[in-house]
Design an enzyme around this catalytic site. Structure first.
Site, PDB file in Angstrom:
ATOM      1  N   GLY A  87       0.838  -1.197   0.000  1.00 12.64           N
ATOM      2  CA  GLY A  87       0.000   0.000   0.000  1.00 12.64           C
ATOM      3  C   GLY A  87       0.869   1.242   0.000  1.00 12.64           C
ATOM      4  N   ARG A  88       0.322   2.340   0.508  1.00  9.76           N
ATOM      5  CA  ARG A  88       1.076   3.596   0.518  1.00  9.76           C
ATOM      6  C   ARG A  88       1.955   3.747   1.748  1.00  9.76           C
ATOM      7  NH1 ARG A  88      -1.898   8.349   0.361  1.00  9.76           N
ATOM      8  NH2 ARG A  88      -3.830   7.314   0.873  1.00  9.76           N
ATOM      9  N   GLU A  91       5.997   3.970   1.634  1.00 10.12           N
ATOM     10  CA  GLU A  91       6.705   5.154   1.129  1.00 10.12           C
ATOM     11  C   GLU A  91       7.134   6.076   2.266  1.00 10.12           C
ATOM     12  OE1 GLU A  91       3.040   8.155  -0.168  1.00 10.12           O
ATOM     13  OE2 GLU A  91       3.860   6.772  -1.638  1.00 10.12           O
ATOM     14  N   CYS A 117       3.840  -6.187  -2.644  1.00  4.68           N
ATOM     15  CA  CYS A 117       3.439  -4.961  -3.330  1.00  4.68           C
ATOM     16  C   CYS A 117       4.458  -3.836  -3.134  1.00  4.68           C
ATOM     17  CB  CYS A 117       2.046  -4.567  -2.852  1.00  4.68           C
ATOM     18  SG  CYS A 117       1.193  -3.352  -3.862  1.00  4.68           S
ATOM     19  N   HIS A 118       4.043  -2.710  -2.550  1.00  6.68           N
ATOM     20  CA  HIS A 118       4.934  -1.582  -2.292  1.00  6.68           C
ATOM     21  C   HIS A 118       5.779  -1.781  -1.045  1.00  6.68           C
ATOM     22  CE1 HIS A 118       2.231   0.238  -5.211  1.00  6.68           C
ATOM     23  NE2 HIS A 118       3.102   1.241  -5.350  1.00  6.68           N
ATOM     24  N   TYR A 137       5.032  -4.787  -6.773  1.00  8.87           N
ATOM     25  CA  TYR A 137       4.077  -4.184  -7.679  1.00  8.87           C
ATOM     26  C   TYR A 137       4.897  -3.606  -8.837  1.00  8.87           C
ATOM     27  CZ  TYR A 137       0.115  -1.628  -9.466  1.00  8.87           C
ATOM     28  OH  TYR A 137      -0.880  -1.169 -10.294  1.00  8.87           O
TER      29      TYR A 137
END
Length: 191
Positions: A87-88, A91, A117-118, A137
């Site tokens: 997800g976010r 980051e 993923c992320h 991802y």
């Protein structure tokens, strides 16, 4: 009982937090879900990412997820494995020095690590992917390559294993992602 450290945070992908957390507890592991600057009982907001034919995933509000352990109480030597949600959240989680130290510990000690993923953004920031084969991802693929990793372009429902590391592109891979992580954790499930 083996213990797993589970890194997640605000606007993590909903399924990539909820499902692995529940699956790993279901098979008998003690899973400590943590987020920097949060403590046991605090919640994080999740986001639902879906694949609806657009050029990238869509994003919708997810559920609130309650953390069951305090980040500042984490002692890495007490854990047998590490899982990093996507997800976010990755980051900004990768900007936290303790998160980076934690990840480096698991690679230095060759303990099992699973990232989806992320979540792989945390691995690249920790500088632990050089010479490794892994997936993420697709939008994270260039980061893997720039960090010296060998990006594997696999189907969204598959997992890739390189030694103690299991990676997957996104939540549709949960069955293979968790199965492969259980294998490197040494779990034996008989049907």
């Amino acid at each position: 009982m083996k213990k797993i450290l589970f890194l997640t945070g605000d606007f993590t992908e909903d399924y990539e937090t909820m499902v692995p957390f529940q699956m790993l507890e279901m098979v008998g592991y003690k899973v400590h879900a943590v987020c920097p600057d949060k403590k046991k009982g605090d919640t994080i907001k999740t986001a639902i990412h879906d694949f609806e034919g657009d050029q990238t995933y869509s994003e919708k509000p997810g559920h609130n997820f309650t953390l069951n352990y305090s980040f500042n109480q984490v002692e890495v030597d007490n854990y047998d494995g590490l899982v990093i949600a996507g997800g976010r959240a990755p980051e900004y989680l990768r900007l936290n020095p303790k998160v980076i130290e934690i990840v480096k510990h698991f690679f230095k000690t060759n303990k099992p690590v699973a990232a989806i993923c992320h979540g792989i953004q945390i691995l690249t920031a920790a500088n632990v992917v050089k010479g490794r084969k892994l997936t993420a991802y697709p939008a994270v693929g260039p980061e893997v390559t720039l960090a010296g990793g060998d990006f594997q372009d696999i189907a969204v429902d598959e997992a890739y294993v390189d030694g103690n590391l299991v990676t997957s592109p996104a939540w549709p891979a949960h069955p293979s992602f968790i199965r492969e992580f259980l294998k490197i954790m040494g779990a034996k499930i008989e049907i």
